[in-house]
Design a protein around this motif. Structure first.
Motif, PDB file in Angstrom:
ATOM      1  N   ALA A  43       0.815  -1.216   0.000  1.00 26.62           N
ATOM      2  CA  ALA A  43       0.000   0.000   0.000  1.00 26.62           C
ATOM      3  C   ALA A  43       0.850   1.269   0.000  1.00 26.62           C
ATOM      4  CB  ALA A  43      -0.959  -0.005   1.183  1.00 26.62           C
ATOM      5  N   ASP A  68       3.852  -3.099  -7.446  1.00 25.31           N
ATOM      6  CA  ASP A  68       3.227  -4.221  -6.751  1.00 25.31           C
ATOM      7  C   ASP A  68       2.288  -4.934  -7.718  1.00 25.31           C
ATOM      8  OD1 ASP A  68       2.970  -4.957  -3.551  1.00 25.31           O
ATOM      9  OD2 ASP A  68       1.283  -5.680  -4.742  1.00 25.31           O
ATOM     10  N   SER A  70      -0.637  -6.222  -6.862  1.00 22.71           N
ATOM     11  CA  SER A  70      -2.021  -6.093  -6.425  1.00 22.71           C
ATOM     12  C   SER A  70      -2.642  -4.751  -6.822  1.00 22.71           C
ATOM     13  CB  SER A  70      -2.105  -6.234  -4.899  1.00 22.71           C
ATOM     14  OG  SER A  70      -3.396  -5.894  -4.443  1.00 22.71           O
ATOM     15  N   PRO A  71      -3.625  -4.763  -7.717  1.00 20.55           N
ATOM     16  CA  PRO A  71      -4.304  -3.513  -8.074  1.00 20.55           C
ATOM     17  C   PRO A  71      -4.948  -2.835  -6.866  1.00 20.55           C
ATOM     18  CG  PRO A  71      -4.835  -5.227  -9.660  1.00 20.55           C
ATOM     19  CD  PRO A  71      -4.110  -5.890  -8.525  1.00 20.55           C
ATOM     20  N   ALA A  72      -5.482  -3.620  -5.927  1.00 20.99           N
ATOM     21  CA  ALA A  72      -6.120  -3.036  -4.746  1.00 20.99           C
ATOM     22  C   ALA A  72      -5.104  -2.286  -3.883  1.00 20.99           C
ATOM     23  CB  ALA A  72      -6.814  -4.117  -3.929  1.00 20.99           C
ATOM     24  N   LEU A  73      -3.935  -2.894  -3.659  1.00 24.62           N
ATOM     25  CA  LEU A  73      -2.905  -2.231  -2.857  1.00 24.62           C
ATOM     26  C   LEU A  73      -2.356  -0.998  -3.570  1.00 24.62           C
ATOM     27  CD1 LEU A  73      -1.016  -5.283  -1.329  1.00 24.62           C
ATOM     28  CD2 LEU A  73      -2.563  -3.689  -0.172  1.00 24.62           C
ATOM     29  N   GLY A  75      -4.012   0.851  -5.584  1.00 25.42           N
ATOM     30  CA  GLY A  75      -5.062   1.851  -5.430  1.00 25.42           C
ATOM     31  C   GLY A  75      -4.957   2.567  -4.095  1.00 25.42           C
ATOM     32  N   ARG A  76      -4.711   1.817  -3.030  1.00 24.58           N
ATOM     33  CA  ARG A  76      -4.529   2.419  -1.698  1.00 24.58           C
ATOM     34  C   ARG A  76      -3.275   3.294  -1.666  1.00 24.58           C
ATOM     35  NH1 ARG A  76      -4.698  -2.288   2.444  1.00 24.58           N
ATOM     36  NH2 ARG A  76      -3.938  -0.614   3.779  1.00 24.58           N
ATOM     37  N   ARG A  78      -1.884   4.866  -4.204  1.00 28.42           N
ATOM     38  CA  ARG A  78      -2.155   6.095  -4.964  1.00 28.42           C
ATOM     39  C   ARG A  78      -2.998   7.069  -4.154  1.00 28.42           C
ATOM     40  NH1 ARG A  78      -3.280   2.905 -10.622  1.00 28.42           N
ATOM     41  NH2 ARG A  78      -1.094   2.737 -11.250  1.00 28.42           N
ATOM     42  N   VAL A  95       1.079  -1.108 -11.214  1.00 26.48           N
ATOM     43  CA  VAL A  95       0.736  -2.523 -11.057  1.00 26.48           C
ATOM     44  C   VAL A  95       1.621  -3.295 -12.033  1.00 26.48           C
ATOM     45  CG1 VAL A  95      -1.050  -4.281 -11.292  1.00 26.48           C
ATOM     46  CG2 VAL A  95      -1.651  -2.007 -10.423  1.00 26.48           C
TER      47      VAL A  95
END
Length: 135
Positions: A43, A68, A70-73, A75-76, A78, A95
Motif C-alpha cells: 500500500a 506491486d 495487487s491492483p487493490a494495494l 489503489g490504496r 495512490r 501494477v
C-alpha cells in the motif's frame, strides 16, 4: 525526523534503519536529489515515509516509484500519495510484477531500491543501494 513522526509501518519495518542511513549518507555527500524505488510496495506506506524523510533531511528533488502486483494495494498507495502536497516530491505507483517492473529501472538506476529479496533484484542492476529484508 522524530520517532513520533515516523509511521508505525516504517518504524516496524526491518529495512527502516538502513533507509535512514542511506538517505543520511547521500545528504552527507551533498546530494540534493534522490530517487527511491520500492519493488513489492504493498500500500506504499514505507515508500511514502522514505520520501517524507528525504524531504525532512533537505533533499529538494525527490522521486519515488512503487511496484506491486495487487491492483487493490496500488489503489490504496495512490490514494495515500494524493495526500502528499509537496512540489519537491514526485511519486508513481504501478501494477506490475516487481522483477518485470525493475527492468525499466536499469537505464537509470535508483539511488535506493527497496525490496524483500535482495538476491532476486541485485542481478538486475536496478539500484545503487539495495535494501532488502531477506539476504
Amino acid at each position: 525526523m522524530t520517532a513520533a513522526a515516523i509511521s508505525r509501518t516504517a518504524r516496524h519495518d526491518p529495512r527502516w534503519p538502513a533507509i535512514g542511513e542511506a538517505l543520511a549518507s547521500l545528504r552527507h555527500a551533498k546530494r540534493r536529489a534522490v530517487r527511491i524505488v520500492d519493488a513489492d510496495c504493498g500500500a506504499g506506506a514505507l515508500l511514502i515515509q522514505a520520501l517524507r524523510h528525504a524531504r525532512a533531511l533537505g533533499f529538494t528533488a525527490i522521486e519515488g516509484r512503487g511496484i506491486d502486483t495487487s491492483p487493490a494495494l496500488i489503489g490504496r498507495a495512490r490514494a495515500a500519495a494524493a495526500k502528499l502536497h509537496d512540489p519537491a516530491i514526485g511519486i508513481a505507483f504501478d501494477v506490475a510484477d516487481p522483477v518485470e517492473g525493475l527492468r525499466d529501472e536499469v537505464e537509470a538506476p535508483a539511488e535506493i531500491l527497496l525490496c524483500h529479496d535482495r538476491a532476486i533484484v541485485a542481478s538486475l542492476g536496478a539500484g545503487e543501494r539495495i535494501i532488502g529484508d531477506r539476504p
